[in-house]
Structure formats: C-alpha cells, structure tokens
Motif scaffolding. Structure first.
Motif, PDB file in Angstrom:
ATOM      1  N   SER A   9     -13.396  -3.926 -30.687  1.00 34.91           N
ATOM      2  CA  SER A   9     -12.260  -4.734 -30.226  1.00 34.91           C
ATOM      3  C   SER A   9     -12.581  -5.567 -28.997  1.00 34.91           C
ATOM      4  O   SER A   9     -11.669  -6.107 -28.371  1.00 34.91           O
ATOM      5  N   GLY A  10     -13.843  -5.661 -28.633  1.00 33.81           N
ATOM      6  CA  GLY A  10     -14.205  -6.415 -27.442  1.00 33.81           C
ATOM      7  C   GLY A  10     -14.191  -5.598 -26.175  1.00 33.81           C
ATOM      8  O   GLY A  10     -14.212  -6.148 -25.073  1.00 33.81           O
ATOM      9  N   THR A  11     -14.176  -4.285 -26.299  1.00 35.27           N
ATOM     10  CA  THR A  11     -14.187  -3.433 -25.114  1.00 35.27           C
ATOM     11  C   THR A  11     -15.465  -3.616 -24.306  1.00 35.27           C
ATOM     12  O   THR A  11     -15.434  -3.715 -23.075  1.00 35.27           O
ATOM     13  N   PHE A  12     -16.599  -3.696 -24.994  1.00 31.74           N
ATOM     14  CA  PHE A  12     -17.891  -3.736 -24.316  1.00 31.74           C
ATOM     15  C   PHE A  12     -18.550  -5.112 -24.354  1.00 31.74           C
ATOM     16  O   PHE A  12     -19.673  -5.267 -23.913  1.00 31.74           O
ATOM     17  N   TYR A  13     -17.859  -6.101 -24.898  1.00 33.84           N
ATOM     18  CA  TYR A  13     -18.453  -7.427 -25.027  1.00 33.84           C
ATOM     19  C   TYR A  13     -17.340  -8.462 -25.165  1.00 33.84           C
ATOM     20  O   TYR A  13     -16.193  -8.131 -25.503  1.00 33.84           O
ATOM     21  N   SER A  14     -17.679  -9.717 -24.916  1.00 37.56           N
ATOM     22  CA  SER A  14     -16.754 -10.806 -25.180  1.00 37.56           C
ATOM     23  C   SER A  14     -16.895 -11.230 -26.632  1.00 37.56           C
ATOM     24  O   SER A  14     -18.013 -11.373 -27.144  1.00 37.56           O
ATOM     25  N   VAL A  15     -15.775 -11.439 -27.317  1.00 39.43           N
ATOM     26  CA  VAL A  15     -15.855 -11.815 -28.723  1.00 39.43           C
ATOM     27  C   VAL A  15     -16.484 -13.195 -28.897  1.00 39.43           C
ATOM     28  O   VAL A  15     -16.908 -13.546 -30.005  1.00 39.43           O
ATOM     29  N   GLU A  16     -16.554 -13.972 -27.828  1.00 36.42           N
ATOM     30  CA  GLU A  16     -17.197 -15.282 -27.910  1.00 36.42           C
ATOM     31  C   GLU A  16     -18.684 -15.146 -28.205  1.00 36.42           C
ATOM     32  O   GLU A  16     -19.325 -16.101 -28.650  1.00 36.42           O
ATOM     33  N   ALA A  17     -19.244 -13.964 -27.957  1.00 38.91           N
ATOM     34  CA  ALA A  17     -20.660 -13.741 -28.231  1.00 38.91           C
ATOM     35  C   ALA A  17     -20.920 -13.406 -29.693  1.00 38.91           C
ATOM     36  O   ALA A  17     -22.079 -13.349 -30.118  1.00 38.91           O
ATOM     37  N   LEU A  18     -19.856 -13.192 -30.472  1.00 41.50           N
ATOM     38  CA  LEU A  18     -20.015 -12.827 -31.878  1.00 41.50           C
ATOM     39  C   LEU A  18     -20.222 -14.061 -32.756  1.00 41.50           C
ATOM     40  O   LEU A  18     -19.791 -15.165 -32.399  1.00 41.50           O
ATOM     41  N   PRO A  19     -20.849 -13.881 -33.919  1.00 41.44           N
ATOM     42  CA  PRO A  19     -20.903 -14.972 -34.905  1.00 41.44           C
ATOM     43  C   PRO A  19     -19.493 -15.360 -35.327  1.00 41.44           C
ATOM     44  O   PRO A  19     -18.561 -14.541 -35.255  1.00 41.44           O
ATOM     45  N   PRO A  20     -19.286 -16.605 -35.772  1.00 41.07           N
ATOM     46  CA  PRO A  20     -17.929 -17.089 -36.107  1.00 41.07           C
ATOM     47  C   PRO A  20     -17.161 -16.187 -37.072  1.00 41.07           C
ATOM     48  O   PRO A  20     -15.962 -15.958 -36.889  1.00 41.07           O
ATOM     49  N   VAL A  21     -17.840 -15.669 -38.110  1.00 45.36           N
ATOM     50  CA  VAL A  21     -17.136 -14.837 -39.094  1.00 45.36           C
ATOM     51  C   VAL A  21     -16.622 -13.552 -38.457  1.00 45.36           C
ATOM     52  O   VAL A  21     -15.452 -13.174 -38.629  1.00 45.36           O
ATOM     53  N   LEU A  22     -17.474 -12.881 -37.689  1.00 44.56           N
ATOM     54  CA  LEU A  22     -17.053 -11.647 -37.030  1.00 44.56           C
ATOM     55  C   LEU A  22     -15.983 -11.914 -35.977  1.00 44.56           C
ATOM     56  O   LEU A  22     -15.095 -11.087 -35.758  1.00 44.56           O
ATOM     57  N   ARG A  23     -16.070 -13.073 -35.352  1.00 44.29           N
ATOM     58  CA  ARG A  23     -15.060 -13.429 -34.355  1.00 44.29           C
ATOM     59  C   ARG A  23     -13.690 -13.564 -35.016  1.00 44.29           C
ATOM     60  O   ARG A  23     -12.680 -13.084 -34.487  1.00 44.29           O
ATOM     61  N   GLN A  24     -13.643 -14.186 -36.179  1.00 42.70           N
ATOM     62  CA  GLN A  24     -12.381 -14.335 -36.892  1.00 42.70           C
ATOM     63  C   GLN A  24     -11.842 -12.985 -37.349  1.00 42.70           C
ATOM     64  O   GLN A  24     -10.641 -12.726 -37.264  1.00 42.70           O
ATOM     65  N   ILE A  25     -12.722 -12.122 -37.822  1.00 41.54           N
ATOM     66  CA  ILE A  25     -12.289 -10.788 -38.255  1.00 41.54           C
ATOM     67  C   ILE A  25     -11.712 -10.007 -37.086  1.00 41.54           C
ATOM     68  O   ILE A  25     -10.695  -9.318 -37.215  1.00 41.54           O
TER      69      ILE A  25
END
Length: 267
Positions: free
Chosen positions: A196-212
């Motif tokens: 859920s972004g506890t340990f990282y910023s979701v901006e660092a995720l690939p686009p598909v995982l970011r949307q999920i």
C-alpha cells in the motif's frame, strides 16, 4: 412503547443507548485489561520496524518525495500498526466469543444489528486511537517528527480504524476457528497493508502496478496519514477521504447484514 421512552432498556427513540454504551465499554475494557499486549507491543513493533529499515536501507536510500527515508517511513508504519490493531480487536473479540460459546451474551440483549456494529467499531477505533497516540509520542520524542496537519491525521486514524474494524467484524463472523482467522489475516489483510505504499512511494512503481495500487483503500490510509504527519502525499488527501469513507460504509453494511441474518452466529 416500540418507538418511544422505555425505562427497562434505556431506549430513547429507536436507539438503545445504554446497550450500545455497554457493548462499547466492554470492547474497550477488553483490550485495556491486557494493555501490554494491545498497546505496548505495537509500539515496540513499530520501533523495531523503523530501526531495522533505517539501519538496513536508510543511509543508502536517499530522500523520498523530498524528505529523508526515516521521515517518509514513519507515518506509514504508524498507520499500518493502527489498522492492524483495529482489525485484530474486532475480529478476535468475535472469534473468541464464538469459539468459547458466549457469543450468545452479545446476541441476546435488545441490541439491533446497527448497534452491535457501532459497539464493536467503538472498541476498534478506541484501540486504534490509543496506538496512534503512543506511536506519535514516540516519533516526536525520539525522532523529532511532529504532526503538520493534526485534523487530517486524526480523520485518517479514525477512518482507518473504522475501516479495518469493520473488516475485522466481517472476518470474525465468517471465521469459525482461529486457523480460518489466521488465513484471512495472512492472505488478505497483511498483503493489502504491505502493498500500500508503506515502505515506498507508488510513483516508483511501473504504471500498471501504480494503477492497481490505487484500487487498494489502504493505500489512501497510508498516503493520507503521510500527508497529515509530514505534509507530502502521492494523491489528494480529499480524494483519499472519499474513498475510505465509501469503503468503510460498504464493509460496515456487510457486517450489519451478517448480524441481521445471524450468519455463522446462530447455531
């Protein structure tokens, strides 16, 4: 008098306030009786999380969203601990009562399904708030991290506790034994919390995982708490509030329906 004043049950209008207050008080006293397990242990666990991640990753991680890694991590750890304890409070209360056979003590009094939902939620929210206060004090004393937006932080603590408290009720009603409860915790609640972004910023995720990730309501809890504590977030705090309120109402409605039908509660 079905709709009016009844001294026997202290019912004013359509709400049994005495019964609701009694259930809420029981749920609070239940976790306060073992405060070393329900309040002190989460504080120690949160401290260990922060210490381990800082030692292992912190010095090499650099800034995240304009703040150092420790400061970025702290609000996520706080909220994750709060919601885990809110979930544990309502789910364990119901499962233990079912296993011990005394769930009838809750079902027999003149409490409506809505009053039972609110009573159990009061215990989950109370425990979540106390855990949040304990960890916030620890962050302020040992790390110098204050709360930049107290109203937002309080709103997300209350809503996060309510959301996971409601989910805990649903899980507790569904589970008939402890291993079923453990399966729900391990395969549903824990993955949702950790991804859920506890340990990282979701901006660092690939686009598909970011949307999920944006379909995970716990993401908005973590992100909203991060905004409340340090003033940065991946999404708009107001949007997160709307999503969390909607999810809380939906899951609370499911819990209400389960109580109303006696699903897995009545033999």
């Amino acid at each position: 008098m079905a709709d009016g004043f009844e001294m026997g049950t202290r019912r004013f209008g359509r709400v049994n306030w005495l019964g609701l207050a009694t259930l809420a008080s029981r749920e609070v006293q239940r976790f306060m009786a073992v405060w070393t397990q329900t309040l002190l242990a989460p504080l120690v666990t949160a401290g260990l999380f922060l210490m381990i991640f800082t030692i292992a990753i912190g010095p090499r991680r650099g800034d995240v969203m304009g703040v150092d890694f420790m400061t970025f991590l702290a609000p996520g750890i706080l909220m994750m601990t709060v919601i885990q304890n809110a979930f544990a409070n309502t789910s364990s209360s119901i499962v233990i009562a079912k296993v011990q056979g005394n769930i009838v003590d809750t079902l027999m009094p003149p409490l409506s399904p809505a009053e039972m939902v609110l009573g159990y939620l009061a215990g989950g929210i109370g425990r979540g708030l106390m855990v949040a206060v304990a960890i916030s004090l620890g962050l302020w004393v040992f790390l110098g991290i204050g709360v930049q937006h107290p109203v937002w932080a309080l709103a997300y603590v209350v809503l996060g506790s309510a959301l996971l408290g409601a989910l805990g009720m649903v899980a507790g009603i569904f589970a008939n034994k402890f291993d079923q409860m453990a399966a729900i915790t391990n395969f549903i609640v824990t993955p949702l919390a950790f991804l859920s972004g506890t340990f990282y910023s979701v901006e660092a995720l690939p686009p598909v995982l970011r949307q999920i990730t944006h379909f995970n309501p716990i993401f908005y809890l973590i992100d909203g708490m991060r905004y409340g504590v340090i003033g940065v977030s991946d999404s708009a705090p107001a949007l997160g509030l709307v999503v969390v309120v909607g999810a809380t109402l939906a899951i609370s409605l499911i819990a209400w329906m389960m109580f109303a039908r006696g699903y897995r509660l009545k033999a």
